[in-house]
Write a protein that holds these residues in place. Sequence first.
Motif: not given
Length: 951
Positions: A837-843, A845-855
């Motif tokens: 996750l930490l390789n690129r900008p990410f989001y 969410f309160l639910c616990g899901h994490m996504f790269h910005y571009d994904c």
Amino acid sequence: SVHILSPGYVNARLEKETPIFNKQRIDFAPPEKINSLVVSSNQLCMSLGKDTLLRIDLGKPDEPNQVELGRKDEAKVYKMFLDHTGSHLLIALNTSECLYLNRSVQKVRALSRWKGHLIESVGWNKFLGSETNTGPILVGTAQGQIYEAEISVSEGSLFSTNPDQYFRQVYTLEEESGPAPVCCLEIERGIEGKFFIIATTRKRLFQFVGKVPEGTEQQGFSSIFAMHADHLPSFREFPASFGFSEIAFYTPKLRSNPRSFAWMMGNGVLYGTLDYSRPDSILSDERVWVYPSDIDVTVNKPISIVLTQFHFLLLLPDRVMAVCTLNEQVVFQDQFLEKFGTLTRMIKDPTVQQIWIHTEKVVFRYHVQRESRDVWKMYMNMNKFDLAKEYCKDRPECLDIVLAKEAEHCFQNKRYLDSAKCYALTQNYFEEIALKFIEAKQEEALMEFLIKKLNNLKPSEKTQTTLLTTWLTELYLNWLGILEGDPSQRNLYLDTREKFRTFLSSPKNKDCLFNNRASIYELLASHGDTEHMVYFAVIMQDYERVVAHHCQHDEYDEALNVLSRHRDEKLFYKFSPVLIQHIPKKVVDAWISMGSRLDARNLIPALVNYSQSASTQQINEAIRYMEFCVYQLEETQQAIHNYLLSLYALCRPDSLLSYLEQAGTNPNRIHYDLKYALRLCAEHGHHRACVHIYKVMELYEEAVDLALQVDVDLAKSCADLPEDDEELRKKLWLKIARHVVQEEKDVKKAMACLSSCALLKIEDVLPFFPDFVTIDHFKEAICNSLEDYNKHIEELKREMEEATQSAKRIREDIQEMRNKYGSVEPQEKCAACDFPLLNRPFYLFLCGHMFHYDCLLQAVFPNLPAYKQVKLEDLQKKLAATTQPAKGHHRPKDTDTGSLGKGQQSREQIKADIDDIVAAECVYCGELMIRSIDKPFIDPQKYEEEMQSWL
């Protein structure tokens, strides 16, 4: 003249074919002279010379069987007798002995019990005889005795020396001079166990009649002869004799008993039929054919006789003569050449109807071919037409001759009806026959002839059918006219009328009468026969003419009965205007019975004409039918409902309002015309009905205005109807309040209006009161109004305080959200691509899901609405334009710091706007996932490509 029927047989040639009796010489040269010959059941036995017997099965003529008699003395064969089965052969010798030979054996047996008797005749038992047993038989001798005997060759008696079981005398025949030879014997069985035994001598024919009890037939015929022991049996006697006599019988193919007989004796041939129902004598219709002058009984006396269906044949020494039993005419003579020798004997095989003749050297056979071919002509000449027709029914040219002769015979004897029936079946010229009856003034016979001729016509003969039908109608009408005027001929008139009606209603004449009904109507009209005109119209299903006739003669009930019976809608429409003027209740009942088959719109004109000139009671009949259509048939036609409304408005105001209320207030489900109904009710002053219609039309102001003229309560009910329009309701209630205050001047009722409508306030009503009214009348209302205002102000204060508290809490929640954070471990991965996750900008969410910005952007973008997709692309372009230059690049010194700050602020705003679109919610937990529940996992356009990748 027009030929209705041309003759079908012109110069018809009657048959002249091969002779009835066709002679054939048998290709057989006997080695010795023929003494005797017998045939039965296709089995032929011939005695040759002194000691030889030749047996031939005619079905296998190439396999003759020769048997030697084995006699060493001078004995000669006197006569031979063969039974009906061809199995039992008796050989009488001139030495008063008798031999027996069975078809199944080769050895001749002597009948010892028969010795001493010269056998003249044998009466075979056709009922009990078989191939191995003769059953009880009768034997006649030259001395006049009749013996009963039985011969058996069953297995138990094949080796016995005596095949004859018994041989006992039962009777002796006598003539005037004493015992006489028994020339012939015949045994026949009648009904109910009765037996007839015929025995002949030279001049007498005896009949013995008696019953043999059932089950005792094997015991023989002794009981029958015993009955005549004391008295002679019945017999026929003739004076002349030439030393012997012979009797012959004819048995039809499918019968077991003979039907006719012929007895050859000295005076001629006695012939006739056999009637087994007679008690004492079976001989019936007896006639005697006397020998013609060319037969001299002293020189060339007859030798033998055989009988066929219509002829008997006499064998003379040099010829054969055939005589027809119908007219006693000699119809055939066959002369034999002298080289063949003297004719010796003639016999007939009863089973195959072949006649055999032999001399000492030659054998001949006669085939009887179509013996009945000319019988019809003989019967016709004897005026026995039924029999003549029977024998030429398969020969139409002959049948036509017989029918013509019969018709002429009946005509000559003034049996005109019978003559007409026969003439109708002939092929004679139609005109000749018709003129014949006309000249004889026999109209009834002429009609019979025409009817029969009409029935015999083919469907294709339409012109002839039309002429005959029209002519017959004219004749019937003339005949009925004559009979009707004669009271004494009443029964004949009724009978003729029934025949005429049968003729008119005949299915065979239906098409012709229908096609020419105009001519028939003209004939009926010219004779003034209205009764049959109506009858014919009914048959032709011309009910319009029938109903019109009844109406013209004021027979309205009959007219309605015809309409009700045949249920023709068009006729109801046509005649209802007339009938309802005279029998309204019955007509309406008939309409109701027709139900939905009648279109009430087509009956309205009849009702309108009727109701305009009728009384209230008669109008009620019109209302009754309209109510039936509306309530029973559930008619929705506007014309029907409008007409019912008009009748209600005219005569039944109470029913009018109930009808309108029952129809409801939904304009889409109302079947009458609202504007027409409103105008109709206004014309007749039915205000309540008008108010109801205004309500349906949603013209509430007009409804209230009119209702105030009738009833304030009715106006109040109208004022509450516009539920969704408070302003209109208030306006309507103000109308009511003004009416109550200004028109009725009732302050209390005006105050009641305030309580009935929450929209009205005291200040709305006060302007309507006059100046002189004191405050005491509405003091309470004013106080209540002030209290309501205070309560409303308090409510507003409470709502303001609650809104202030809600705004405060919202501000606190916003501040708290700004300071909220989450921790991310170094090993966390993107939920979409599964890369760190930490390789690129990410989001996060309160639910616990994490996504790269571009994904996240890739997952969200296809599911965004089009306008958001456009906005997102625009924001991304703006963001790219505001990107800072790289560190190595020179920046102008005079760059405005304020301008830079403004650009950075703008960039932050753009990023925030992008976040609002892309990161508004988790792509896995938000509404986006819910909205995609019905989308397939694989894009349908890429389905084939995906499927191929798995192969």
